[in-house]
Design a protein around this motif. Structure first.
Motif, mmCIF file in Angstrom:
data_model
loop_
_atom_site.group_PDB
_atom_site.id
_atom_site.type_symbol
_atom_site.label_atom_id
_atom_site.label_comp_id
_atom_site.label_asym_id
_atom_site.label_seq_id
_atom_site.Cartn_x
_atom_site.Cartn_y
_atom_site.Cartn_z
ATOM 1 N N CYS A 91 0.832 -1.195 0.000
ATOM 2 C CA CYS A 91 0.000 0.000 0.000
ATOM 3 C C CYS A 91 0.870 1.250 0.000
ATOM 4 C CB CYS A 91 -0.926 0.009 1.209
ATOM 5 S SG CYS A 91 -2.047 -1.410 1.310
ATOM 6 N N GLN A 92 0.443 2.259 -0.725
ATOM 7 C CA GLN A 92 1.213 3.503 -0.761
ATOM 8 C C GLN A 92 1.297 4.131 0.620
ATOM 9 O OE1 GLN A 92 -0.050 6.254 -3.791
ATOM 10 N NE2 GLN A 92 0.478 4.877 -5.472
ATOM 11 N N ASN A 93 0.211 4.087 1.360
ATOM 12 C CA ASN A 93 0.232 4.561 2.742
ATOM 13 C C ASN A 93 0.781 3.435 3.592
ATOM 14 O OD1 ASN A 93 -0.411 5.307 5.447
ATOM 15 N ND2 ASN A 93 -2.011 6.684 4.679
ATOM 16 N N GLN A 94 1.979 3.607 4.103
ATOM 17 C CA GLN A 94 2.656 2.539 4.826
ATOM 18 C C GLN A 94 2.006 2.224 6.170
ATOM 19 O OE1 GLN A 94 5.681 0.663 3.610
ATOM 20 N NE2 GLN A 94 4.393 1.391 1.914
ATOM 21 N N GLY A 95 1.046 3.042 6.573
ATOM 22 C CA GLY A 95 0.296 2.721 7.772
ATOM 23 C C GLY A 95 -0.750 1.642 7.550
ATOM 24 N N ASP A 96 -0.989 1.290 6.289
ATOM 25 C CA ASP A 96 -1.964 0.254 5.962
ATOM 26 C C ASP A 96 -1.232 -1.047 5.628
ATOM 27 O OD1 ASP A 96 -4.126 -1.256 5.329
ATOM 28 O OD2 ASP A 96 -4.737 -0.104 3.561
ATOM 29 N N LYS A 97 -1.143 -1.921 6.607
ATOM 30 C CA LYS A 97 -0.568 -3.245 6.400
ATOM 31 C C LYS A 97 -1.661 -4.308 6.348
ATOM 32 C CE LYS A 97 3.934 -2.184 8.451
ATOM 33 N NZ LYS A 97 4.992 -2.641 9.388
ATOM 34 N N SER A 98 -2.876 -3.864 6.072
ATOM 35 C CA SER A 98 -3.985 -4.805 5.960
ATOM 36 C C SER A 98 -3.727 -5.782 4.829
ATOM 37 C CB SER A 98 -5.290 -4.062 5.692
ATOM 38 O OG SER A 98 -5.557 -3.111 6.699
ATOM 39 N N THR A 99 -4.349 -6.954 4.937
ATOM 40 C CA THR A 99 -4.258 -7.916 3.852
ATOM 41 C C THR A 99 -5.602 -7.996 3.139
ATOM 42 O OG1 THR A 99 -3.829 -10.211 3.251
ATOM 43 C CG2 THR A 99 -4.704 -9.846 5.441
ATOM 44 N N TYR A 100 -5.544 -7.848 1.832
ATOM 45 C CA TYR A 100 -6.709 -7.920 0.959
ATOM 46 C C TYR A 100 -6.446 -9.062 -0.019
ATOM 47 C CZ TYR A 100 -6.919 -2.967 2.482
ATOM 48 O OH TYR A 100 -6.921 -1.785 3.213
ATOM 49 N N TYR A 101 -7.321 -10.053 -0.057
ATOM 50 C CA TYR A 101 -7.059 -11.157 -0.981
ATOM 51 C C TYR A 101 -8.344 -11.750 -1.534
ATOM 52 C CZ TYR A 101 -7.452 -14.392 3.144
ATOM 53 O OH TYR A 101 -7.848 -15.089 4.261
ATOM 54 N N TRP A 102 -8.214 -12.328 -2.727
ATOM 55 C CA TRP A 102 -9.358 -12.868 -3.469
ATOM 56 C C TRP A 102 -8.868 -13.972 -4.403
ATOM 57 C CZ3 TRP A 102 -7.917 -7.628 -3.634
ATOM 58 C CH2 TRP A 102 -7.064 -7.279 -4.689
ATOM 59 N N PRO A 103 -9.753 -14.887 -4.814
ATOM 60 C CA PRO A 103 -9.326 -15.929 -5.756
ATOM 61 C C PRO A 103 -8.912 -15.304 -7.086
ATOM 62 C CG PRO A 103 -11.483 -16.431 -4.825
ATOM 63 C CD PRO A 103 -11.164 -15.020 -4.443
ATOM 64 N N VAL A 104 -7.866 -15.842 -7.673
ATOM 65 C CA VAL A 104 -7.434 -15.328 -8.968
ATOM 66 C C VAL A 104 -8.459 -15.679 -10.040
ATOM 67 C CG1 VAL A 104 -4.990 -15.484 -8.371
ATOM 68 C CG2 VAL A 104 -6.087 -17.395 -9.582
ATOM 69 N N LEU A 105 -8.491 -14.862 -11.086
ATOM 70 C CA LEU A 105 -9.180 -15.230 -12.323
ATOM 71 C C LEU A 105 -8.144 -15.827 -13.263
ATOM 72 C CD1 LEU A 105 -11.616 -12.331 -13.337
ATOM 73 C CD2 LEU A 105 -12.106 -14.410 -12.066
ATOM 74 N N ARG A 106 -8.572 -16.823 -14.043
ATOM 75 C CA ARG A 106 -7.685 -17.423 -15.041
ATOM 76 C C ARG A 106 -8.367 -17.454 -16.400
ATOM 77 N NH1 ARG A 106 -3.420 -21.152 -12.315
ATOM 78 N NH2 ARG A 106 -4.108 -21.212 -10.142
ATOM 79 N N LEU A 107 -7.562 -17.294 -17.420
ATOM 80 C CA LEU A 107 -8.006 -17.496 -18.792
ATOM 81 C C LEU A 107 -7.591 -18.902 -19.198
ATOM 82 C CD1 LEU A 107 -9.251 -16.236 -21.356
ATOM 83 C CD2 LEU A 107 -6.919 -15.538 -22.006
ATOM 84 N N GLN A 108 -8.553 -19.739 -19.494
ATOM 85 C CA GLN A 108 -8.258 -21.137 -19.817
ATOM 86 C C GLN A 108 -7.829 -21.242 -21.286
ATOM 87 O OE1 GLN A 108 -11.598 -23.565 -18.626
ATOM 88 N NE2 GLN A 108 -11.276 -23.174 -16.461
ATOM 89 N N ASP A 109 -6.601 -20.789 -21.514
ATOM 90 C CA ASP A 109 -6.075 -20.719 -22.879
ATOM 91 C C ASP A 109 -4.928 -21.692 -23.128
ATOM 92 O OD1 ASP A 109 -4.149 -19.582 -21.288
ATOM 93 O OD2 ASP A 109 -3.890 -17.764 -22.499
ATOM 94 N N GLY A 110 -4.711 -22.629 -22.214
ATOM 95 C CA GLY A 110 -3.635 -23.601 -22.374
ATOM 96 C C GLY A 110 -2.323 -23.197 -21.741
ATOM 97 N N THR A 111 -2.235 -21.979 -21.211
ATOM 98 C CA THR A 111 -1.013 -21.541 -20.548
ATOM 99 C C THR A 111 -0.730 -22.408 -19.327
ATOM 100 O OG1 THR A 111 -1.317 -19.241 -21.245
ATOM 101 C CG2 THR A 111 0.093 -19.625 -19.322
ATOM 102 N N GLU A 112 0.526 -22.824 -19.168
ATOM 103 C CA GLU A 112 0.937 -23.547 -17.968
ATOM 104 C C GLU A 112 1.595 -22.558 -17.013
ATOM 105 O OE1 GLU A 112 2.969 -27.194 -18.221
ATOM 106 O OE2 GLU A 112 1.661 -28.058 -19.755
ATOM 107 N N GLU A 113 0.889 -22.242 -15.961
ATOM 108 C CA GLU A 113 1.397 -21.304 -14.969
ATOM 109 C C GLU A 113 2.390 -22.003 -14.041
ATOM 110 O OE1 GLU A 113 1.458 -18.296 -14.328
ATOM 111 O OE2 GLU A 113 -0.246 -17.251 -15.247
ATOM 112 N N PHE A 114 2.951 -21.231 -13.105
ATOM 113 C CA PHE A 114 3.922 -21.774 -12.156
ATOM 114 C C PHE A 114 3.337 -22.912 -11.331
ATOM 115 C CE2 PHE A 114 1.530 -18.594 -9.857
ATOM 116 C CZ PHE A 114 1.333 -19.162 -8.610
ATOM 117 N N ASP A 115 2.010 -22.938 -11.182
ATOM 118 C CA ASP A 115 1.364 -23.938 -10.338
ATOM 119 C C ASP A 115 0.622 -24.994 -11.154
ATOM 120 O OD1 ASP A 115 -0.667 -22.354 -11.316
ATOM 121 O OD2 ASP A 115 -1.687 -22.079 -9.404
#
Length: 501
Positions: free
Chosen positions: A286-310
């Protein structure tokens, strides 16, 4: 693309259950070969078998949502057992999708070989949960055993979850012979080797009626009265490539507790083993270093045949989450007020989950999904991915619960300490208004095409394997790690009607 490489620890709660085999199809996810018998496949007695519709996924009652009074000192162990139950469902689902030939030859195969053993294994963990609660001085619900049984679900069975816990029939119709779903459509892997999304999971945004979203959850809490200010925090779009398949809120201490991959912005030390002290001492995007909150959500993927790191990892391709990870082009994190009056400060380390990662089988009680397109944001879809016209981007919005019980930073089912505002914007009795987090994610995604009932190059949210990448399973998570000075500033901006960053 990289991932979080912090050294992992194996929790005791997961040692009793063997890790699932990485059933990868050339890095392309769970194997879907032999998903259903061909209409012309010969049975062992040489008679032509009719095309029997198959069980597409597994519904198990969500035990965690039924646990309302777990003593604090038992919560870690109980969360570990609940995560082990999720692993059991994943294992059973993997067996479901890799035994289609056996199912075609035996109408009772699913019940006898998958659902029955799954019930027995769940019963063992339910007994452990009861013991842990009682040992810690609590009183375990006496009817937990009714949640042991799971059922098979055919295609098209969305929102079939039993709001009262379900599973009482113990899957007697789960073998495919009675709930076969001839009216539900056949499963479809779109040539990707995984189940979903399918063509019916998409809708042209022009076909969504304006202002038709009918879920009460997550409606904006602020208006032209009460506390009308805003505070926006800029934490980037995960430029640091922080990904993992953990869930610190729902499955603390459990590696791969989410069974799908999350994007993280804000706190940079967020995995299943992060303590509150770890979060407080971490770096932040975060640009404001006073905000160390964690914000997270499931990734979106494009099912195009790409082999990701996982591509071959649990949580990724080995559990059906395949294709190119799509980072948002824009991630707007905004806190707004309450139209009935002032808001109070959030406590540090407050945890909030909005939406339900298991809505496809749980039903919509906790669903909080909003899909749209830029230029059409008065048209909101809850259970369909939007097909946006040229020049328009996909919009994904989560408006969080904004009423707090005034005491707890978490609860046994990770929901009861928070509530949504009521229809008039007020909080339920005993709750008080806090700043409402609204997360708006905007994506540049090539619009999928639908040909002959199949969707080409679909995009999809990562999900638990048995949730089939349904859009209604989208969810979002937040842990407040703002310092006291910044939180007071957020509250002041909102209550005085100013727009602050």
């Amino acid at each position: 693309m990289g991932r979080n490489t912090r050294k992992r620890r194996t929790p005791l709660a997961t040692k009793a259950i063997a890790a699932s085999a990485a059933l990868a199809l050339g890095g392309g996810g769970l194997i879907w070969a032999n998903f259903y018998a061909s209409a012309h496949e010969k049975a062992p007695d040489n008679r032509t078998k009719r095309n029997v519709s198959q069980v597409v996924t597994i519904y198990c009652p969500d035990v965690g949502q039924q646990l309302r009074n777990v003593p604090d000192r038992a919560r870690g162990e109980v969360d570990g057992e609940l995560a082990s139950m999720d692993q059991q469902i994943t294992d059973a689902y993997q067996r479901l999708v890799t035994t289609r030939r056996a199912q075609a030859g035996d109408a009772n195969f699913v019940q006898n070989s998958i659902l029955g053993p799954l019930k027995d294994r769940r019963k063992v963990l339910l007994d452990r949960i009861k013991l842990q609660i009682n040992r810690a001085g609590g009183k375990a619900p006496g009817d937990l055993d009714r949640l042991a049984g799971c059922t098979g679900r055919p295609a098209g069975g969305q929102n079939g979850g039993d709001q009262n816990g379900g599973g009482q029939n113990d899957g007697q119709n789960g073998g495919g012979q009675n709930d076969g779903g001839q009216n539900g459509g056949q499963p479809d892997d779109n040539g990707n080797g995984v189940a979903g999304p399918v063509a019916d999971d998409f809708i042209k945004i022009e076909d969504v009626q304006p202002n038709s979203r009918n879920l009460p959850n997550g409606l904006p809490a602020n208006g032209d009265s009460g506390s009308t200010g805003t505070f926006t925090t800029d934490c980037g779009t995960n430029e640091n490539n922080l990904f993992n398949s953990d869930n610190l809120i729902a499955a603390p201490g459990v590696d791969n507790g989410a069974h799908h991959v999350h994007d993280y912005v804000g706190n940079q030390d967020n995995d299943a083993f992060s303590s509150d002290q770890d979060l407080a001492n971490a770096d932040t995007s975060c640009q404001n270093q006073g905000d160390k909150s964690t914000y997270y959500w499931p990734v979106l993927r494009l099912q195009d045949g790409t082999e990701e790191f996982d591509a071959n990892d649990q949580g990724g391709g080995a559990e059906g989450n395949i294709g190119k990870i799509l980072k948002p082009a824009q991630a707007e994190l905004k806190f707004v007020g309450n139209k009935q009056g002032d808001v109070v400060a959030m406590p540090k380390f407050l945890r909030i989950i909005t939406g339900d990662a298991k809505s496809f089988v749980n039903g919509t009680a906790n669903a909080n999904t909003s899909w749209s397109c830029t230029g059409f944001e008065d048209r909101q879809s809850t259970d369909k991915y939007p097909l946006c016209p040229e020049g328009s981007q996909v919009v994904r919005t989560s408006n969080f619960q904004s009423c707090w019980d005034g005491q707890n930073i978490d609860s046994a089912n990770h929901r009861d300490h928070m509530a949504f505002v009521q229809a008039d914007g007020s909080c339920p009795n005993g709750f008080q208004a806090i700043p409402q987090l609204q997360v708006k994610l905007v994506y540049d995604i090539p619009t999928p095409t639908i040909e002959n009932g199949q969707v080409q190059n679909p995009y999809a949210v990562d999900s638990f394997p048995e949730q089939l990448h349904k859009p209604i399973t989208d969810h979002n998570d937040f842990i407040n790690v703002m310092d006291e000075q910044l939180m007071n500033e957020v509250v002041e901006c909102i209550n005085t009607g100013r727009d602050c960053t």
